[in-house]
Scaffold this active site. Structure first.
Site, PDB file in Angstrom:
ATOM      1  N   LYS A 133      18.963  26.638   3.414  1.00  0.00           N
ATOM      2  CA  LYS A 133      18.211  27.465   4.366  1.00  0.00           C
ATOM      3  C   LYS A 133      17.211  28.290   3.577  1.00  0.00           C
ATOM      4  O   LYS A 133      17.468  28.656   2.424  1.00  0.00           O
ATOM      5  CB  LYS A 133      19.148  28.400   5.128  1.00  0.00           C
TER       6      LYS A 133
HETATM    7  P1  NAD Z   1      12.925  29.884  19.211  1.00  0.00           P
HETATM    8  O1  NAD Z   1      12.157  30.873  18.431  1.00  0.00           O
HETATM    9  O2  NAD Z   1      12.232  28.723  19.826  1.00  0.00           O
HETATM   10  O3  NAD Z   1      13.718  30.605  20.404  1.00  0.00           O
HETATM   11  C1  NAD Z   1      14.459  31.762  20.247  1.00  0.00           C
HETATM   12  C2  NAD Z   1      14.508  32.450  21.601  1.00  0.00           C
HETATM   13  O4  NAD Z   1      15.396  33.561  21.555  1.00  0.00           O
HETATM   14  C3  NAD Z   1      13.166  33.003  22.047  1.00  0.00           C
HETATM   15  O5  NAD Z   1      12.982  32.667  23.421  1.00  0.00           O
HETATM   16  C4  NAD Z   1      13.312  34.515  21.890  1.00  0.00           C
HETATM   17  O6  NAD Z   1      12.512  35.247  22.808  1.00  0.00           O
HETATM   18  C5  NAD Z   1      14.788  34.638  22.219  1.00  0.00           C
HETATM   19  N1  NAD Z   1      15.386  35.905  21.798  1.00  0.00           N
HETATM   20  C6  NAD Z   1      15.198  36.607  20.651  1.00  0.00           C
HETATM   21  N2  NAD Z   1      15.929  37.728  20.665  1.00  0.00           N
HETATM   22  C7  NAD Z   1      16.602  37.726  21.846  1.00  0.00           C
HETATM   23  C8  NAD Z   1      17.515  38.626  22.460  1.00  0.00           C
HETATM   24  N3  NAD Z   1      17.899  39.743  21.844  1.00  0.00           N
HETATM   25  N4  NAD Z   1      18.022  38.297  23.684  1.00  0.00           N
HETATM   26  C9  NAD Z   1      17.640  37.175  24.310  1.00  0.00           C
HETATM   27  N5  NAD Z   1      16.779  36.292  23.780  1.00  0.00           N
HETATM   28  C10 NAD Z   1      16.256  36.568  22.580  1.00  0.00           C
HETATM   29  O7  NAD Z   1      14.104  29.417  18.230  1.00  0.00           O
HETATM   30  P2  NAD Z   1      15.022  28.132  18.382  1.00  0.00           P
HETATM   31  O8  NAD Z   1      14.492  27.061  17.527  1.00  0.00           O
HETATM   32  O9  NAD Z   1      15.268  27.870  19.820  1.00  0.00           O
HETATM   33  O10 NAD Z   1      16.347  28.670  17.654  1.00  0.00           O
HETATM   34  C11 NAD Z   1      17.287  29.480  18.325  1.00  0.00           C
HETATM   35  C12 NAD Z   1      18.581  29.502  17.530  1.00  0.00           C
HETATM   36  O11 NAD Z   1      19.078  28.175  17.391  1.00  0.00           O
HETATM   37  C13 NAD Z   1      18.498  30.057  16.113  1.00  0.00           C
HETATM   38  O12 NAD Z   1      19.715  30.686  15.815  1.00  0.00           O
HETATM   39  C14 NAD Z   1      18.361  28.800  15.263  1.00  0.00           C
HETATM   40  O13 NAD Z   1      18.813  29.006  13.938  1.00  0.00           O
HETATM   41  C15 NAD Z   1      19.292  27.889  16.014  1.00  0.00           C
HETATM   42  N6  NAD Z   1      19.072  26.456  15.796  1.00  0.00           N
HETATM   43  C16 NAD Z   1      17.854  25.908  16.013  1.00  0.00           C
HETATM   44  C17 NAD Z   1      17.693  24.530  15.863  1.00  0.00           C
HETATM   45  C18 NAD Z   1      16.397  23.845  16.172  1.00  0.00           C
HETATM   46  O14 NAD Z   1      16.343  22.615  16.094  1.00  0.00           O
HETATM   47  N7  NAD Z   1      15.357  24.569  16.558  1.00  0.00           N
HETATM   48  C19 NAD Z   1      18.768  23.742  15.425  1.00  0.00           C
HETATM   49  C20 NAD Z   1      20.000  24.341  15.228  1.00  0.00           C
HETATM   50  C21 NAD Z   1      20.136  25.713  15.416  1.00  0.00           C
END
Ligand code: NAD
Length: 414
Positions: A105
């Site tokens: 990471k």
């Molecule tokens: P993203 O930036 O597209 O979405 C994150 C969302 O969370 C946004 O809509 C943001 O407004 C919202 N958010 C932030 N703080 C918040 C709060 N306090 N309450 C409610 N909503 C809130 O990111 P993503 O790619 O969707 O990733 C989200 C999570 O999933 C992260 O933990 C990331 O590590 C994990 N993840 C992502 C992937 C991937 O393929 N993108 C894969 C595995 C895990």
């Protein structure tokens, strides 16, 4: 390491699983520590002409099974501790899904919402240059995470390729399709969450039709999970993001909400009833999907969760203390290393396509994602039934036993 550090929390799950299988103590000594952490200083010229120096990290946690794989996060809360915990989770996730990868990471401490596109490009290119000594398609392969996108991956790929003197599409995943990105990658994590939730309902001989679901974090992961689950007949009754929370007991119009978020980057611009963002967690629903950030369900609020099932869309959204409270309340948790593994499964397919130079149609990608996710769920479910442990403990057992087996054959160098 501080007692409440994220890396410490990540270790607690590891120790619990190790106790369950009376795991080899020597191998545990290797798995409880990250293999390599690089801290870098990233000076860039801001649009104002002034120089600003940012701090970044890359942690390669364990590479026993292959090159390390993991996202790059741009966020003010990025820290060495966070990067180490996320890299550890990537290691267990890749092992659980039986991918030929270890976990990594990276991240930069910054507020990307306050940087211009050209500042973000210079920041990404200089960060890539600083971590270049430990990057490579067979060493460590970055991907997008919070506040990094396919565009960020294109800049990393171009910077790496310029230094090498040839175009190297297999250095990153999650890049634009025109550069060798895989079809289906953007939707893969959300699609994987829907597959795992469907399989859980099937295993419990229940129907997803009409099941009420609340999604915290309507971004890439949460938005796509909501879309695919609604296509399976579930009702998404609450969806939140950093702007607030939207509710509808009859089910939100997910395609409409996705269009709204695409245009306005927030859910609250969509017409309908709104509640306080943090109230989402306490809705009376069948399934809660925390898909925003880590540490959302913890010692202080786990007692107020009413959902029957929590599917971890984000990494580490439930703390070990929160986990124990949910378990005592009889609430099942499907752990992150299984639930959100769809992204790295398709990242692996993207890497394979880039290395072979042969690109797949989306239905082929989705079929392979489906096969891998169903297989991993079955393994974790059956192992949990057999051992009478939680799905999280079961998933960790499967993952660490696989890594231990690798060490059995490889041995310890020298
Ligand atoms: P993203 O930036 O597209 O979405 C994150 C969302 O969370 C946004 O809509 C943001 O407004 C919202 N958010 C932030 N703080 C918040 C709060 N306090 N309450 C409610 N909503 C809130 O990111 P993503 O790619 O969707 O990733 C989200 C999570 O999933 C992260 O933990 C990331 O590590 C994990 N993840 C992502 C992937 C991937 O393929 N993108 C894969 C595995 C895990």
């Amino acid at each position: 390491m501080l007692d409440d550090s994220l890396a410490r929390k990540a270790q607690k799950h590891l120790y619990k699983a190790a106790r369950e299988v009376k795991f080899d103590k020597d191998i545990l000594k290797i798995l409880e520590k990250p293999m390599r952490i690089l801290e870098v200083s990233i000076p860039i010229k801001m649009d104002s002409g002034k120089i600003k120096v940012f701090k970044g990290f890359r942690c390669q946690y364990n590479d026993a099974k292959g090159p390390t794989k993991g996202g790059v996060r741009y966020h003010p809360n990025v820290s060495e501790d966070e990067v180490v915990a996320l890299a550890a989770w990537m290691s267990w996730k890749c092992a659980l899904l039986d991918l030929p990868y270890g976990g990594a990471k990276g991240g930069i401490i910054c507020d990307p919402t306050k940087l211009s596109q050209s500042e973000l490009e210079r920041l990404t290119r200089r960060y890539t240059t600083e971590i270049m000594p430990i990057l490579g398609p067979h060493i460590d392969i970055p991907a997008p995470d919070v506040y990094t996108t396919s565009k960020t991956m294109a800049w990393i790929m171009d910077t790496f390729s310029m230094f090498k003197g040839y175009t190297e599409p297999s250095i990153v995943t999650g890049k634009p399709e025109i550069l060798g990105g895989s079809k289906g990658r953007k939707e893969a994590t959300g699609r994987g969450i829907a597959i795992i939730t469907r399989e859980y309902f099937k295993a419990r001989k229940k129907s997803l039709k009409g099941a009420k679901i609340a999604v915290q974090g309507f971004g890439n992961v949460g938005g796509h999970a909501a879309l695919f689950l609604s296509q399976l007949g579930a009702k998404i009754v609450a969806a939140s993001d950093a702007s607030g929370c939207l509710v509808n007991p009859d089910g939100l119009d997910i395609p409409g909400l996705l269009d709204c978020v695409e245009k306005h980057a927030c859910v609250v611009k969509y017409p309908g009833k709104q509640i306080e963002g943090k109230e989402l967690l306490y809705q009376d629903v069948d399934v809660l999907i925390p898909a925003a950030l880590e540490d959302q369900v913890h010692q202080k609020n786990a007692g107020d969760i009413k959902a029957k099932l929590v599917v971890e869309g984000a990494n580490g959204p439930v703390t070990p203390e929160g986990d124990e409270i949910l378990e005592k309340k009889g609430i099942t948790v499907i752990p992150d290393i299984l639930a959100n593994a769809g992204g790295v499964v398709v990242s692996h397919l993207e890497w394979v396509q880039a290395i072979s130079g042969l690109y797949w149609e989306e239905d082929q990608v989705n079929a392979e994602l489906e096969r891998k996710m169903v297989k991993a769920f079955k393994h974790v479910w059956e192992n949990a039934q057999q051992r009478k442990v939680s799905l999280r403990c079961s998933a960790y057992v499967v993952a660490i036993e696989r890594i231990a087996e690798v060490y059995k054959y490889r041995g310890i160098f020298p």
